[in-house]
Structures are given as structure tokens and as C-alpha cells.
Write an enzyme that holds these catalytic residues in place. Sequence first.
Site, mmCIF file in Angstrom:
data_model
loop_
_atom_site.group_PDB
_atom_site.id
_atom_site.type_symbol
_atom_site.label_atom_id
_atom_site.label_comp_id
_atom_site.label_asym_id
_atom_site.label_seq_id
_atom_site.Cartn_x
_atom_site.Cartn_y
_atom_site.Cartn_z
ATOM 1 N N GLN A 78 0.827 -1.201 0.000
ATOM 2 C CA GLN A 78 0.000 0.000 0.000
ATOM 3 C C GLN A 78 0.867 1.259 0.000
ATOM 4 O OE1 GLN A 78 -3.467 -0.505 2.943
ATOM 5 N NE2 GLN A 78 -2.069 -2.159 3.499
ATOM 6 N N ASN A 79 2.165 1.089 0.202
ATOM 7 C CA ASN A 79 3.067 2.231 0.324
ATOM 8 C C ASN A 79 3.405 2.813 -1.037
ATOM 9 O OD1 ASN A 79 3.005 1.599 3.022
ATOM 10 N ND2 ASN A 79 4.962 0.513 2.986
ATOM 11 N N ASP A 137 6.153 4.865 -1.301
ATOM 12 C CA ASP A 137 7.493 5.405 -1.073
ATOM 13 C C ASP A 137 8.601 4.719 -1.861
ATOM 14 O OD1 ASP A 137 7.866 2.982 0.341
ATOM 15 O OD2 ASP A 137 7.416 3.928 2.268
ATOM 16 N N HIS A 178 -1.649 1.319 -4.197
ATOM 17 C CA HIS A 178 -2.112 2.707 -4.170
ATOM 18 C C HIS A 178 -1.225 3.633 -4.991
ATOM 19 C CE1 HIS A 178 -4.169 1.574 -0.128
ATOM 20 N NE2 HIS A 178 -4.907 1.248 -1.175
ATOM 21 N N CYS A 217 -0.742 14.370 -16.243
ATOM 22 C CA CYS A 217 -1.766 15.410 -16.350
ATOM 23 C C CYS A 217 -3.100 14.746 -16.675
ATOM 24 C CB CYS A 217 -1.385 16.442 -17.419
ATOM 25 S SG CYS A 217 -1.688 15.899 -19.119
ATOM 26 N N CYS A 262 1.268 21.579 -18.131
ATOM 27 C CA CYS A 262 1.870 20.420 -18.793
ATOM 28 C C CYS A 262 2.492 20.878 -20.117
ATOM 29 C CB CYS A 262 0.801 19.362 -19.045
ATOM 30 S SG CYS A 262 1.332 18.017 -20.132
ATOM 31 N N CYS A 321 0.818 19.431 -23.273
ATOM 32 C CA CYS A 321 -0.458 20.088 -23.578
ATOM 33 C C CYS A 321 -0.210 21.440 -24.240
ATOM 34 C CB CYS A 321 -1.282 20.260 -22.307
ATOM 35 S SG CYS A 321 -1.981 18.718 -21.657
ATOM 36 N N SER A 329 8.008 -5.547 13.178
ATOM 37 C CA SER A 329 8.671 -6.358 12.146
ATOM 38 C C SER A 329 10.183 -6.205 12.189
ATOM 39 C CB SER A 329 8.143 -5.977 10.755
ATOM 40 O OG SER A 329 8.424 -4.612 10.462
#
Length: 366
Positions: free
Chosen positions: A128-129, A131, A155, A163, A222, A225, A313
Site C-alpha cells: 500500500q506504500n 514510497d 495505491h 496530467c 503540462c 499540452c 517487524s
Amino acid sequence: MRVSVPTIPQINSLAALLPRISHAEAVDRIATFVAPGNVALLTGAGVSVDSGVKAYRGKDGRYMNPNYKPIFYHELVDESPRGHAFRQRYWLRSYVGYPPVRNTKPNTTHFAVAALQHTSIVTNLITQNVDGLHHKAIRHVWDEALMRERILELHGTLFHVHCKHRHAFDRDTFQEWLSQANPEWKAYMDDLERRGQKPKTNPDGDVALEGVSYDDYVVPDCPRCLEEGVRNNTIKPDVVFFGESIGAEVKDRSFEIIEQSDRLFLMGTTLATYSAFRLLKHALELKKPVMYLNVGPTRADGIPGVEKIEIPSGQVMRDVVEAVAGTRATYDPVLRDMLLSGVVDPPTDEGYGDDVIEEAATDRSA
């Protein structure tokens, strides 16, 4: 639209009822669980704490503050002046918070996980990290293709942006564009670096800036764009925001990983987000063995079929690898190096925080 920050449901947590477990017993139980192999591992922010990243929902975590108001997806992509103001807020805070995340080093848990991946005990990792620390820990062993195949970022990641027209850029490039568009903030960041200071950054790269005006912060358009004759500064990181659904491809793949694995090992997560919790539910529906390594209450507490161990952990995972790998831990140079690697630098309340950011912001507006 009403969207709330996911929290741990108010349940009668078994955390306080679990007997204290010795280090030796914890190592033995975890090693016995993972030893058969073909393990799917699901990790959360807790595994990055020893790298200096404060967990969202742990002690003093940002989400434990009832006044914390994150930016939601519909706010960030709103094309009205209100949405532009949200992007100014997001990108200034992220501009300050990104360098510490980029420079964060993997800890002993990340390298222990990498060792389990290297030995093919953990066949697939779902994190889920955002980083990138799992990638850093195994990058010298696996190439980019293998990491994409065996590591699923549920995630998203902070290291890429796009963009609204899906033009994609790496985050370091966008960080440079932000620096060029906001030279005063670039000077401020350079001054912080010279003094060896860094902000207290959340796992998503966000930094709280109290008393700061965002009105003058420039979010660049952007460039692709612009080449097409369109002005567009609706740009977001490749991270799933609150109120945004994970993509169908990611969701399907996360379910496939659970289905193809023989057991599920959860580590350092409260499972507060449903995208992670439903993977536990899916594993239990398929009658997969489940072990949970976490400190504190979680969404899974009290659910039958979940074996929970309450211990950090970082205290046990190196020894788990040695127990499972046996003599290979001594003669395999890659494995040996992994077991000797990793920082142990948990976050503290020392150093500068919101007060210094506020002072700096006042200097900017003088």
C-alpha cells in the site's frame, strides 16, 4: 460529495488481549508459516517506520488527528478556481515533502522482505506504500521488468506524475519544473539542505504548512499540452487519492495474486482502506492460511482464521529469514548482504516542524 478518511472501525480489538510473545516464539511462528513458500505478502506504512517515515494511523499519526483534512481526488482535479487553489496547496506541500521521501533509505524489514523475495518464498508482494522502498531494497538483484511483475503498488507511486490528458512525467522532472516556477521556494529548500534539516513528512510526501499562503505558488502547465495549444495544470501524482478508486487492472491483479498464492502474510498495516481489507476477505473466502504481523489494533482483529502476532517487524524479520534460509544465509552473498543491510532510524519529534515552515513562509511574503 461526501468522502471520509478511512479509519479503523470501532471494534473490540484483540490487541490488548493477546499475550506478550517472546522474540524466539515470534520468529519460530512466522518462519513456520512462510517456510512452505508461495506466499503473498501485503505491506503497509508500518514497515517504513524504521526508515523515519511516521505511519498514518500509529501513535501521533496524521490520520489520528481529527482536524486533519487531506485533499480529495475530486478537489485536486476540479478545473474551477477552487480546484486550482487545491492544486496550489497540494503541490507546495508536496514540493517541500518530496525530497525527504526520495532520499529515504530502506530499513531492515525492507531488506528482510527482499531476501524472502530473492529466495522465492515470497512470490508476490502487494504494498500500500507509495514510497518505493521495497523497490530500493531489491533493485540491485531484480531488473525493472521483474519488479513490475512481482511487486504491485496497490495505491500507486510518488515517483511518477501525469496530467489529466495522461501525459506522463517522472517526479524528479516535475520537481525541477516546480523549482523553476517558484524560485523563492527553491532558495528556501536549498537553505534547508545546507543546514541539514528536513520536514516531518507523511508517507504520501505531504507536509503540514501552518499559516502559509498558497495564493502565489505556481503550478506549471503540462508542456505537452502546451505543444498542442492547450493550457492545463491539472497534474497529479500516480497515487490513489481519497475518493478515487484504484484502477480495474490493479484491482484484478491484486485478486489474482491472492488466488495464485498458497498463503497470505500481512505486515505493518491496519487494513483501514477497503482496497486492502478486501484482499484479506478474499483470502479467507478461499480458505488460505493468514498470518498478521502488526503492533496495535487493526480492522482484522477478531476475525476468525487470522493468526495475529504483536511485535515490530524490525525486531524479528531478519531472524525469520535466517531461520527459513538456513545455511544459505551464510554462503549466498546476495542473501548475506541483504541481512546486513538496512537503516534503523525511526521518526522522532525532534528537529524542525510546522513552526519553522511557518517562519519561512512569513519570510517569503515579506
